[in-house]
Write an enzyme that holds these catalytic residues in place. Structure first.
Site, PDB file in Angstrom:
ATOM      1  N   VAL A  66       0.981  -1.170  -0.094  1.00  0.00           N
ATOM      2  CA  VAL A  66       0.047   0.026  -0.179  1.00  0.00           C
ATOM      3  C   VAL A  66       0.781   1.212   0.027  1.00  0.00           C
ATOM      4  CG1 VAL A  66      -1.874  -1.206   1.156  1.00  0.00           C
ATOM      5  CG2 VAL A  66      -0.298   0.041   2.319  1.00  0.00           C
ATOM      6  N   TYR A 159       0.488   6.810  15.836  1.00  0.00           N
ATOM      7  CA  TYR A 159      -0.631   5.995  15.542  1.00  0.00           C
ATOM      8  C   TYR A 159      -1.930   6.708  15.622  1.00  0.00           C
ATOM      9  CZ  TYR A 159      -4.253   1.972  15.396  1.00  0.00           C
ATOM     10  OH  TYR A 159      -5.278   1.385  15.151  1.00  0.00           O
TER      11      TYR A 159
END
Length: 252
Positions: A66, A159
């Site tokens: 990705v 994150y």
């Protein structure tokens, strides 16, 4: 039962047996969809495809990075050339890292954002083009409760930031292309019963459970069912939304 007959669905990160992607892919297959298992892990891709086919579903595996525009463009071209359509994209691929900001490096931040946000952007940009052309599409992005409450379970600040970026990106894109019949929504899972959760020490696990009103972790199937609904024709009037799946751990 939702109808995905003849529809083609891409699920990124669906090769891992430890996360949510495999269950998402299996759920779409049970609803009649042709599921593209897109992951960088070849063994995991092959295993997921086999599981779906053994259960009577339809699936094809594609190796996908990705973070590579070339890899993504090749995948989309193959899907359109082979099936003539692309109806659904589930941006599930993601990584996490438990590290404090004090100990975090710039490389740490880049690595997490490259997958969680920039990879999601590249996949979305490539997949939305045939959807807009066809006048129909569904995109569902995986964010996290950490994007809203500032972490506190598994990932670090990078994150949480990457998953918060997913929410803002999704809302903005929805305004851009929803008039073309393409909806974009996000889901924000909280504590889910995956291998990461099962590996926690009992004392730490109980502390987390104490903060969840329903008193248990969520199941991967519960997340998958929500995603499949958002990707269905029945959800045509829902776009730009972020759906919390956390047992009341965080309420907007």
């Amino acid at each position: 039962m939702l109808d995905f007959d003849d529809q083609v669905i891409i699920v990124t990160g669906a090769g891992s047996p430890k996360g949510i992607g495999r269950v998402i892919a299996k759920t779409f297959a049970k609803q009649g969809g042709m599921v593209i298992i897109a992951d960088i892990n070849k063994a995991g891709v092959d295993e997921t495809v086999k599981i779906i086919k053994d259960e009577g579903g339809k699936a094809e595996g594609i190796l996908l990075d990705v973070t590579s525009k070339e890899s993504i463009d090749n995948m989309v071209k193959h899907v359109i050339d082979t099936y003539g359509r692309l109806d659904v994209l589930i941006n599930n691929a993601g990584i996490s890292q438990k590290v404090t900001v004090e100990d975090m490096t710039l490389d740490d931040i880049k690595r997490v954002f490259n997958v969680n946000m920039f990879g999601l952007f590249l996949c979305t940009q490539a997949c939305m083009k045939p959807m807009v052309k066809a006048g129909y599409g569904r995109i569902v992005n995986l964010s996290s409760v950490s994007a809203k409450r500032g972490g506190g379970i598994f990932g670090g600040a990078h994150y949480s930031a990457s998953k918060a970026a997913v929410l803002a990106f999704s809302k903005n894109l929805s305004r851009e292309i929803c008039q073309h019949g393409v909806t974009i929504n996000s889901v924000c899972p909280g504590l889910i019963n995956t291998e990461i959760w099962k590996s926690l020490p009992q004392e730490q696990a109980q502390k987390i459970i104490d903060g969840i009103p329903v008193g248990r972790p969520g199941e991967t199937q519960e997340v998958a069912d929500t995603i499949v609904f958002l990707a269905s024709k029945e959800a045509s009037y829902i776009t730009g939304e972020e759906i919390d799946i956390n047992g009341g751990q965080h309420m907007d």
